[in-house]
Design an enzyme around this catalytic site. Structure first.
Site, short mmCIF file in Angstrom:
data_model
loop_
_atom_site.label_atom_id
_atom_site.label_comp_id
_atom_site.label_asym_id
_atom_site.label_seq_id
_atom_site.Cartn_x
_atom_site.Cartn_y
_atom_site.Cartn_z
N SER A 347 -27.33 -102.93 -47.38
CA SER A 347 -28.75 -103.97 -47.38
C SER A 347 -28.35 -104.62 -48.19
CB SER A 347 -29.56 -103.31 -48.30
OG SER A 347 -30.94 -103.93 -48.10
N LEU A 348 -28.71 -104.99 -49.28
CA LEU A 348 -29.15 -106.63 -50.41
C LEU A 348 -27.15 -106.20 -51.00
CD1 LEU A 348 -29.72 -109.13 -51.25
CD2 LEU A 348 -30.61 -107.11 -53.38
#
Length: 686
Positions: A347-348
């Protein structure tokens, strides 16, 4: 019902009195006392319950050896769990090496009793175990049983015979003050020796480490649908990798060509959230649809956090310094390590790594980069003329000679710091104008940094952050469920130059689940004019491609599903809400297993239909971001997941930690860099 005499006679042999002869022979054998073999356990608190977990056989033997040497009176430290935990023998403590974790109690275990709540066996204290062992030894040697002992917590243990030993909980009489322990309450089984309690003792891990992978999480302390931490999720990933090595790299293991890959979590959440941002978010989050809102806080809000100059610098500094710290600590503890290092982000976390990697400086000895950089930095009259134009725009034409004398072209100008301009003798006012122009131009050019028209070596990243350097060159960068494509597009990048590669890292894989709401593709940004599918990740069991078969299989299944809609909804809901078992146990629900089996059977009996040309696109040139190889890889959804894409979107974003297919791709690519291949190539893989 009244039994006949014949029935009673037939039933007679099953009475206890008739088994005395076999019991007697068992007792005779038991009269020869043998010392109990201890096994070492550690205590883990899970869901506010204490669980005693056995060390692997090799760790337990190592601890027992250190204990037997009599040196546990010193503060002897024994590395366990592949070197990720140290056991302080004297204090009987297990301490995490690479991350912060509560210290666990360690115990040398010989005697156990069955616990109250979950029927798991609990080891007695070491001192009391010694008393039990002594009583047992006397009972066996003298053949005198019915021994009664009182535990430190005033509970009664009775050794009836070698096969029957029980533990009674004291039940207080009405006089609570003067109560004495009684043989009351439900008796609990007592067992001697770890071999009698059916404990699942881990196999242990190969000692040799071939490669190191740092894993960076997205925002939020929870990394999967069970709201577990990055440490627990990476533990799963590592366990699955050990299983995949045994299943798919057996030849290389037998020839001792390989050991294992070490995965270490990189935790940056705590340093970011020590700012109190969680509490602030909690305060303004509405109470309705609680789980969904918290999921949004932990995923979609990634965008706002990372785009905020307040948090961006903190995040990149923490991630880089933590990866550098872990690398140095790992080398200290493994001085013979000669392998490479790769990095993975979820993800991030993948975006943070991408921005860090685009801002690494290639070492001069890196020939390709040095040639490119040299060809770009060589001063030319054109470059100097551009600088003159800039100075003219800023009404600073009188300084043209100074810049010409210093052979300053446009690229050199953009590398200038205030200190450089000061050394050139530029006064404060013009200095400020030039620096302001440079910073504003950088922001304007962010949309072109990776575009086709400009320099393929200029990075595209957040402009407001000062990116630290890593102390090693990563071999491969793996992105799981990554929003990199979306962030680049939002930053104004329309196209990534096919010649662009990360300065210090030659490999890049973008891996995603088809229903992951946070994941985006990369390849269409490099080849925008051709429509083609991502590479389908082959199933780890070598199954044929499932997407086409699934659709057909589900069409057939849909008739049954419609006939029993409520039942199928319940199955889907259970599959969604149940805590998925670790992939190590490879446990699927019956329905899921049946669905998969039916799909596989259909695949075997039916000839494979020809696929549309656009899907088979492994030959497409997707540029140099992954050294000329494909970048986007999509996981195969399970049949039950296809039932409702929206229902499984949440799980899709958090499924990578236990995905054998993901782990196998990571291992395959890592070992390929060492010239080691899978025992059997999987269908559909490159």
């Amino acid at each position: 019902s009244i039994m006949s005499a014949q029935e009673r006679q037939q039933a007679q042999p099953s009475l206890p009195t008739s088994t005395t002869s076999s019991e007697a022979s068992e007792l005779d054998a038991a009269n020869k006392y043998e010392t109990v073999v201890p096994h070492w356990f550690y205590c883990k608190v899970m869901d506010s319950r204490e669980r005693w977990i056995p060390f692997s056989t090799q760790d337990s033997e190592r601890l027992e050896e250190a204990h037997s040497s009599g040196r546990d009176k010193e503060d002897l430290i024994v590395p366990t769990s592949g070197g990720r935990y140290d056991v302080h023998l004297k204090k009987r403590q297990r301490v995490a090496v690479y991350w912060e974790e509560e210290v666990s109690e360690v115990r040398r275990c010989t005697w156990f009793y069955k616990g109250d709540k979950d029927n798991k066996y609990v080891p007695y204290l070491e001192t009391f175990s010694e008393e039990l062992e002594e009583a047992y030894m006397i009972a066996v040697t003298l053949d005198e049983w019915k021994k009664k002992l009182e535990s430190p917590s005033r509970e009664i243990i009775i050794l009836h015979n070698p096969k029957l030993m029980v533990h009674y909980h004291p039940v207080a009489t009405s006089d609570d003050w003067g109560s004495t322990p009684m043989e009351q309450g439900r008796p609990r089984t007592v067992k001697r020796g770890v071999e009698n309690i059916a404990a699942e003792i881990p196999n242990g891990e190969p000692l040799q480490i071939d490669h190191l992978v740092f894993v960076v999480h997205g925002i939020g302390p929870a990394c999967d649908i069970r709201f577990r931490s990055i440490v627990q999720c990476v533990n799963d990933f590592r366990n699955v990798s050990l299983n995949m090595l045994q299943a798919h790299f057996k030849k290389a293991q037998e020839q001792q060509q390989i050991g294992r890959v070490e995965f270490l979590p990189v935790n940056w959440h705590s340093s970011l959230h020590s700012t109190g941002v969680d509490v602030d978010l909690e305060r303004i989050t509405l109470p309705s649809i609680n789980r969904l809102r918290h999921f949004i806080n932990d995923t979609i809000l990634d965008v706002f956090f990372y785009n905020s100059s307040t948090y961006c610098q903190t995040i990149v500094d923490t991630v880089a310094s933590e990866m550098n710290r872990l690398y140095q600590l790992f080398l200290q503890r493994n001085p013979d390590f000669k392998g490479g290092v790769s990095i993975a982000g979820h993800s991030l976390g993948s975006l943070i790594l991408f921005d860090l990697l685009t801002n690494q400086k290639a070492a001069p000895e890196d020939e390709e980069h040095s040639k490119e950089v040299h060809s770009l930095t060589t001063s030319s009259n054109g470059g100097v003329e551009q600088v003159k134009e800039i100075l003219k725009t800023l009404e600073l034409s009188e300084y043209c000679d100074v810049f010409e004398k210093e052979k300053m072209d446009k690229q050199a100008l953009f590398l200038c710091t205030e200190k450089d301009l000061k050394e050139m003798g530029i006064p404060l006012g013009p200095r400020m104008k030039i620096l302001h122009y440079i910073s504003s131009k950088r922001e304007m050019q962010v949309s072109q940094r990776l575009s086709h028209e400009t320099n393929p070596n200029l990075p595209l990243s957040q402009v407001s952050a000062n990116y630290p350097q890593l102390i090693y060159k990563p071999t491969i960068f793996f992105a799981f469920g990554s929003p990199i494509g979306m962030f680049l597009t939002v930053r104004g990048v329309k196209r990534i130059n096919p010649n662009y590669s990360l300065p210090t890292c030659k490999g890049f894989f973008n891996i995603f689940h088809p229903f992951d709401p946070v994941a985006y593709r990369i390849e269409p940004m490099i080849v925008p004019d051709v429509e083609f599918e991502p590479m389908l990740l082959p199933h780890h069991k070598g199954r044929k491609r499932m997407h086409l078969e699934l659709k057909e299989g589900l069409t057939r299944m849909s008739v049954d599903l419609k006939n029993n809609l409520l039942g199928s909804l319940r199955v889907a809901w259970q599959s969604f809400t149940r805590a998925p078992l670790p992939a190590v146990e490879a446990a699927a629900t019956d329905t899921e297993a049946e669905a998969e089996t039916s799909v596989e059977k259909q695949a075997e009996t039916k000839p494979e239909t020809p696929e549309p040309v656009k899907e088979e696109a492994s030959h497409i040139n997707v540029g140099m971001l992954n050294g000329g190889h494909r970048i986007d890889y999509v996981l195969q959804e399970k049949p039950i997941e296809s039932f409702n894409e929206y229902l499984f979107a949440l799980q899709g974003h958090l499924c990578y930690w236990e995905s054998e297919d993901t782990v196998l791709l990571v291992l395959k690519e890592i070992y390929q860099t060492q010239g080691i291949t899978l025992d059997q190539p999987l269908p559909g893989s490159q």
